[in-house]
Design a protein around this motif. Structure first.
Motif, PDB file in Angstrom:
ATOM      1  N   MET A   1     -34.964   5.080  30.089  1.00 41.51           N
ATOM      2  CA  MET A   1     -35.958   5.866  30.825  1.00 41.51           C
ATOM      3  C   MET A   1     -35.881   7.351  30.498  1.00 41.51           C
ATOM      4  O   MET A   1     -36.841   8.079  30.761  1.00 41.51           O
ATOM      5  N   ASN A   2     -34.779   7.808  29.923  1.00 43.66           N
ATOM      6  CA  ASN A   2     -34.695   9.211  29.515  1.00 43.66           C
ATOM      7  C   ASN A   2     -35.784   9.550  28.506  1.00 43.66           C
ATOM      8  O   ASN A   2     -36.252  10.677  28.447  1.00 43.66           O
ATOM      9  N   ASN A   3     -36.187   8.559  27.729  1.00 39.82           N
ATOM     10  CA  ASN A   3     -37.229   8.764  26.717  1.00 39.82           C
ATOM     11  C   ASN A   3     -38.624   8.455  27.228  1.00 39.82           C
ATOM     12  O   ASN A   3     -39.605   8.852  26.614  1.00 39.82           O
ATOM     13  N   SER A   4     -38.719   7.729  28.325  1.00 39.18           N
ATOM     14  CA  SER A   4     -40.044   7.356  28.843  1.00 39.18           C
ATOM     15  C   SER A   4     -39.983   7.203  30.353  1.00 39.18           C
ATOM     16  O   SER A   4     -39.916   6.094  30.870  1.00 39.18           O
ATOM     17  N   LYS A   5     -40.008   8.332  31.047  1.00 38.59           N
ATOM     18  CA  LYS A   5     -39.887   8.343  32.507  1.00 38.59           C
ATOM     19  C   LYS A   5     -41.074   7.701  33.208  1.00 38.59           C
ATOM     20  O   LYS A   5     -40.971   7.268  34.344  1.00 38.59           O
ATOM     21  N   ASP A   6     -42.217   7.648  32.533  1.00 44.65           N
ATOM     22  CA  ASP A   6     -43.420   7.100  33.157  1.00 44.65           C
ATOM     23  C   ASP A   6     -43.683   5.655  32.748  1.00 44.65           C
ATOM     24  O   ASP A   6     -44.812   5.187  32.810  1.00 44.65           O
ATOM     25  N   ASP A   7     -42.652   4.951  32.367  1.00 43.80           N
ATOM     26  CA  ASP A   7     -42.788   3.558  31.957  1.00 43.80           C
ATOM     27  C   ASP A   7     -42.702   2.663  33.200  1.00 43.80           C
ATOM     28  O   ASP A   7     -41.633   2.501  33.787  1.00 43.80           O
ATOM     29  N   ILE A   8     -43.823   2.090  33.584  1.00 41.59           N
ATOM     30  CA  ILE A   8     -43.896   1.277  34.792  1.00 41.59           C
ATOM     31  C   ILE A   8     -42.999   0.042  34.688  1.00 41.59           C
ATOM     32  O   ILE A   8     -42.356  -0.357  35.661  1.00 41.59           O
ATOM     33  N   THR A   9     -42.916  -0.537  33.506  1.00 46.29           N
ATOM     34  CA  THR A   9     -42.089  -1.732  33.324  1.00 46.29           C
ATOM     35  C   THR A   9     -40.621  -1.413  33.555  1.00 46.29           C
ATOM     36  O   THR A   9     -39.925  -2.138  34.275  1.00 46.29           O
ATOM     37  N   LEU A  10     -40.154  -0.329  32.964  1.00 45.94           N
ATOM     38  CA  LEU A  10     -38.753   0.064  33.140  1.00 45.94           C
ATOM     39  C   LEU A  10     -38.470   0.462  34.589  1.00 45.94           C
ATOM     40  O   LEU A  10     -37.419   0.108  35.141  1.00 45.94           O
ATOM     41  N   THR A  11     -39.398   1.169  35.202  1.00 39.89           N
ATOM     42  CA  THR A  11     -39.205   1.617  36.589  1.00 39.89           C
ATOM     43  C   THR A  11     -39.133   0.431  37.535  1.00 39.89           C
ATOM     44  O   THR A  11     -38.274   0.379  38.429  1.00 39.89           O
ATOM     45  N   THR A  12     -40.002  -0.537  37.331  1.00 38.75           N
ATOM     46  CA  THR A  12     -39.999  -1.737  38.169  1.00 38.75           C
ATOM     47  C   THR A  12     -38.730  -2.556  37.940  1.00 38.75           C
ATOM     48  O   THR A  12     -38.120  -3.056  38.893  1.00 38.75           O
ATOM     49  N   LYS A  13     -38.332  -2.673  36.676  1.00 37.31           N
ATOM     50  CA  LYS A  13     -37.100  -3.392  36.354  1.00 37.31           C
ATOM     51  C   LYS A  13     -35.901  -2.719  37.014  1.00 37.31           C
ATOM     52  O   LYS A  13     -35.017  -3.386  37.572  1.00 37.31           O
ATOM     53  N   LEU A  14     -35.870  -1.398  36.960  1.00 36.79           N
ATOM     54  CA  LEU A  14     -34.786  -0.640  37.577  1.00 36.79           C
ATOM     55  C   LEU A  14     -34.729  -0.899  39.083  1.00 36.79           C
ATOM     56  O   LEU A  14     -33.660  -1.125  39.648  1.00 36.79           O
ATOM     57  N   ALA A  15     -35.883  -0.890  39.733  1.00 35.19           N
ATOM     58  CA  ALA A  15     -35.938  -1.142  41.176  1.00 35.19           C
ATOM     59  C   ALA A  15     -35.355  -2.511  41.507  1.00 35.19           C
ATOM     60  O   ALA A  15     -34.552  -2.648  42.432  1.00 35.19           O
ATOM     61  N   GLY A  16     -35.752  -3.511  40.753  1.00 36.45           N
ATOM     62  CA  GLY A  16     -35.234  -4.862  40.977  1.00 36.45           C
ATOM     63  C   GLY A  16     -33.734  -4.960  40.751  1.00 36.45           C
ATOM     64  O   GLY A  16     -33.029  -5.649  41.494  1.00 36.45           O
ATOM     65  N   LEU A  17     -33.254  -4.282  39.733  1.00 30.64           N
ATOM     66  CA  LEU A  17     -31.815  -4.296  39.466  1.00 30.64           C
ATOM     67  C   LEU A  17     -31.032  -3.609  40.573  1.00 30.64           C
ATOM     68  O   LEU A  17     -29.976  -4.098  40.988  1.00 30.64           O
ATOM     69  N   TYR A  18     -31.552  -2.481  41.034  1.00 26.77           N
ATOM     70  CA  TYR A  18     -30.892  -1.815  42.161  1.00 26.77           C
ATOM     71  C   TYR A  18     -30.814  -2.751  43.364  1.00 26.77           C
ATOM     72  O   TYR A  18     -29.782  -2.843  44.034  1.00 26.77           O
TER      73      TYR A  18
END
Length: 173
Positions: free
Chosen positions: A23-40
């Protein structure tokens, strides 16, 4: 990818670290953000999951399932008021999604607002009449309100739909 391998191995912290680096390279990536939320959430980091789901909603405010996921996290935290409000937002985006009635009902039920849970259980059951879980929770709502006649009627309905499931009568003893 490696994050999925870590996740599948229940190494959520390692998967989170990899997603954060990506995410450091793509902070606005919805897929990564959603994946991160689920992992948390899976790692028990509820407050971080809430923040990440809110970030995802900011990136895609019209995705009802993001609101439902956030509502589930609030409910897991025991914050039923925010869970209900978040499920309501999902309902405005996707009014015909019948399963969200169950979410709305459960948020009210677990917040011990049984009178408010009942209409949502009824709406859900009207569209999915053989769901014995919802029928049981509807009966439990009546029971907690000391409306024993309605509770017994609802338990009977559930038993008639699933005669092998006697769990519905456990509250009547």
């Amino acid at each position: 990818n490696e994050a999925i391998r870590f996740e599948n191995g229940n190494r959520f912290s390692d998967a989170i670290d990899l997603i954060l680096k990506a995410m450091n390279n793509s902070k606005d990536d919805i897929t990564l953000t959603t994946k991160l939320a689920g992992l948390y959430a899976r790692n028990g980091e509820i407050d971080n999951a809430i923040k990440a789901y809110n970030d995802a909603i900011n990136l895609n405010p019209n995705d009802a399932f993001l609101y439902i996921s956030l509502g589930n996290i609030y409910q897991q935290k025991g914050d039923y008021k925010n869970a209900f409000e978040t499920y309501q937002k999902a309902q405005t985006l996707m009014p015909d999604y019948r399963y969200n009635y169950l979410n709305l009902a459960n948020a009210k039920f677990y917040d011990e607002k049984y009178n408010e849970a009942i209409p949502y259980y009824q709406k859900f059951i009207a569209s999915y009449p053989y769901n014995t879980e919802a029928g049981n929770l509807l009966a439990n709502s009546y029971l907690r309100l000391e409306d024993y006649k309605s509770a017994i009627e609802k338990y009977e309905e559930v038993k008639n739909k699933n005669p092998q499931n006697f769990k519905e009568y456990s509250e009547l003893g």
